[in-house]
Enzyme design. Structure first.
Site, short mmCIF file in Angstrom:
data_model
loop_
_atom_site.label_atom_id
_atom_site.label_comp_id
_atom_site.label_asym_id
_atom_site.label_seq_id
_atom_site.Cartn_x
_atom_site.Cartn_y
_atom_site.Cartn_z
CB ILE A 153 -0.98 -0.01 1.19
CG1 ILE A 153 -1.89 -1.25 1.08
CG2 ILE A 153 -1.81 1.26 1.24
CD1 ILE A 153 -2.77 -1.52 2.29
CG ASP A 172 9.74 -0.60 5.43
OD1 ASP A 172 10.22 -1.60 5.99
OD2 ASP A 172 8.65 -0.64 4.85
CB ALA A 233 -1.93 0.65 8.92
CG ASP A 258 -10.57 3.06 6.46
OD1 ASP A 258 -11.78 3.36 6.50
OD2 ASP A 258 -10.13 2.06 5.86
CD GLU A 263 -11.62 -1.27 12.79
OE1 GLU A 263 -12.12 -2.07 11.99
OE2 GLU A 263 -10.55 -0.67 12.56
CG HIS A 281 -11.53 -1.43 8.45
ND1 HIS A 281 -10.93 -2.04 9.50
CD2 HIS A 281 -10.77 -1.77 7.36
CE1 HIS A 281 -9.87 -2.73 9.10
NE2 HIS A 281 -9.75 -2.57 7.79
CB ILE A 282 -14.54 2.27 3.52
CG1 ILE A 282 -13.87 3.64 3.74
CG2 ILE A 282 -15.88 2.17 4.23
CD1 ILE A 282 -14.63 4.79 3.10
N GLY A 283 -11.20 0.90 3.47
CA GLY A 283 -10.04 0.88 2.57
C GLY A 283 -10.17 -0.09 1.40
P1 NAD Z 1 2.93 -4.98 3.51
O1 NAD Z 1 3.30 -6.16 4.31
O2 NAD Z 1 2.97 -5.07 2.03
O3 NAD Z 1 3.87 -3.74 3.93
C1 NAD Z 1 4.15 -3.42 5.26
C2 NAD Z 1 5.49 -2.68 5.32
O4 NAD Z 1 5.70 -2.28 6.69
C3 NAD Z 1 6.69 -3.54 4.91
O5 NAD Z 1 7.50 -2.85 3.98
C4 NAD Z 1 7.42 -3.78 6.24
O6 NAD Z 1 8.83 -3.91 6.09
C5 NAD Z 1 7.07 -2.50 7.00
N1 NAD Z 1 7.23 -2.63 8.44
C6 NAD Z 1 6.97 -3.73 9.23
N2 NAD Z 1 7.28 -3.46 10.52
C7 NAD Z 1 7.73 -2.18 10.53
C8 NAD Z 1 8.22 -1.33 11.57
N3 NAD Z 1 8.31 -1.74 12.85
N4 NAD Z 1 8.62 -0.08 11.24
C9 NAD Z 1 8.55 0.35 9.95
N5 NAD Z 1 8.12 -0.41 8.92
C10 NAD Z 1 7.71 -1.66 9.22
O7 NAD Z 1 1.48 -4.51 4.02
P2 NAD Z 1 0.33 -3.81 3.15
O8 NAD Z 1 -0.41 -4.84 2.38
O9 NAD Z 1 0.90 -2.62 2.48
O10 NAD Z 1 -0.66 -3.36 4.36
C11 NAD Z 1 -0.28 -2.31 5.22
C12 NAD Z 1 -1.30 -2.12 6.35
O11 NAD Z 1 -2.58 -1.81 5.80
C13 NAD Z 1 -1.52 -3.38 7.21
O12 NAD Z 1 -1.65 -2.94 8.57
C14 NAD Z 1 -2.86 -3.91 6.75
O13 NAD Z 1 -3.52 -4.64 7.74
C15 NAD Z 1 -3.58 -2.60 6.43
N6 NAD Z 1 -4.73 -2.71 5.52
C16 NAD Z 1 -5.83 -1.96 5.77
C17 NAD Z 1 -6.93 -2.03 4.92
C18 NAD Z 1 -8.14 -1.18 5.15
O14 NAD Z 1 -9.23 -1.57 4.72
N7 NAD Z 1 -8.01 -0.03 5.76
C19 NAD Z 1 -6.91 -2.92 3.82
C20 NAD Z 1 -5.75 -3.65 3.58
C21 NAD Z 1 -4.66 -3.54 4.44
#
Ligand code: NAD
Length: 308
Positions: A153, A172, A233, A258, A263, A281-283
């Site tokens: 994301i 990161d 997130a 979001d 929730e 939570h509509i992401g």
């Molecule tokens: P991803 O695993 O592709 O990316 C996560 C990134 O965070 C990675 O690059 C990882 O190295 C980094 N990371 C991990 N621990 C870390 C730390 N302590 N400090 C800094 N960076 C760190 O994940 P994604 O698919 O991009 O999803 C990201 C977030 O979005 C997740 O929390 C997921 O649950 C959430 N999400 C929310 C919705 C929504 O509807 N709002 C939908 C999908 C995902």
């Protein structure tokens, strides 16, 4: 299985065509998109595989029964007791690629809404108030965006923000190669630098022991007073009490959430803060994301249950 057809419980809304690919694969599908937590807890052991989204918790309350595979149609796995199931020999999958574009687009929408007072302007106009002159906004172009967690994301957000003309800072735990950062005009920096220089800070890490309350009072106070925070997130990554103080006392200019530590959120004090945009939570709630998540989940099931 074991002589009969594999039985799959789809306990969430699922794309019709994807459902048909399961049926064509000689899989016996029980489609119950509105199943309650209590019902799931009672029957999950009767199936070879389960498909869920984020609204139901999946825990091995009665062991694993016939269960071999759990698929979360979507990204976060925090509603599934992954380690406990894996110890019992149950494989757990998710489909995070399917929803990244949708979440990334929502982040940009929230950034624009915060910058232009869209939420405030629309709610005032619905009450008959024409707020035009009280709402002086700002452009995203030329501003600095800090992305915490540069995964799927984070990359989508960087791609769109770069096209809009934003400067991008990334924090990161993984070190990214210069060539990759250059594609987005991005610079990988410390969390301190990101917080102190960004006009917008967007959170995209998973929820882990390390990221729980990663943004608390110290971090929020380190942001610019004119900056905005966007969290799509997980709720627990931002300390909600500290955020309330930050918004009420003006440590930062505003926030969009979001996701929440609970929730749906019951904290009416938080929800009534005027410089907060809350969304339920509509992401990943787009037709495209849900269609991709269903097809990916169906593909995983056919591969795991039928070996093809
Ligand atoms: P991803 O695993 O592709 O990316 C996560 C990134 O965070 C990675 O690059 C990882 O190295 C980094 N990371 C991990 N621990 C870390 C730390 N302590 N400090 C800094 N960076 C760190 O994940 P994604 O698919 O991009 O999803 C990201 C977030 O979005 C997740 O929390 C997921 O649950 C959430 N999400 C929310 C919705 C929504 O509807 N709002 C939908 C999908 C995902």
């Amino acid at each position: 299985m074991d002589g009969g057809l594999a039985r799959v419980l789809v306990a969430c809304p699922f794309n019709d065509a994807a459902l048909k690919t399961l049926l064509r694969g000689d899989i016996n599908v029980d489609y119950r998109p509105t199943m309650s937590q209590q019902e799931l807890d009672q029957v999950y052991t009767d199936y070879d595989a389960l498909v869920v989204r984020g609204n139901l918790r999946v825990r091995p309350l009665k062991g694993k029964g016939s269960l071999k595979v759990i698929v979360r149609a979507g990204a976060g796995l925090d509603n599934i007791a992954v380690e406990e199931f894996e110890k019992l020999g149950v494989k757990v999958f998710n489909t995070p690629d399917a929803v990244a574009e949708s979440v990334g687009e929502l982040v940009i929408g929230l950034m624009i809404s915060l910058s232009r007072g869209v939420f405030k302007a629309a709610s005032a106009l619905c009450r008959g108030e024409w707020l035009k002159h009280g709402l002086m906004g700002q452009e995203l172009s030329g501003k600095t965006l800090g992305i915490i967690g540069f995964g799927r994301i984070g990359h989508v957000v960087a791609k769109i923000a770069h096209a809009i003309g934003m400067r991008i800072l990334v924090y990161d735990i993984v070190k990214f190669p210069e060539e990759e950062l250059r594609l987005y005009g991005a610079e990988q920096v410390s969390l301190e630098k990101l917080l102190s220089e960004s006009d917008y800070v967007s959170v995209h890490t998973p929820l882990t022991g390390e990221t729980r309350n990663m943004l608390g009072e110290r971090e929020l106070r380190a942001m610019k007073r004119t900056a905005y925070l966007i969290n799509t997130a997980r709720g627990h990554i931002v300390d909600q009490e500290a955020l309330k103080n930050a918004l009420k006392e003006g440590w930062i200019a505003g926030a969009a959430l979001d996701v929440f530590s609970e929730e749906p959120p019951k904290d009416l004090e938080l929800l009534s803060i005027p410089n907060l945009i809350p969304t339920p939570h509509i992401g990943a709630q787009t037709r495209e994301a849900q269609e991709r998540a269903s097809f990916e989940a169906a593909g995983i099931l056919v591969r795991e249950l039928k070996g093809s």
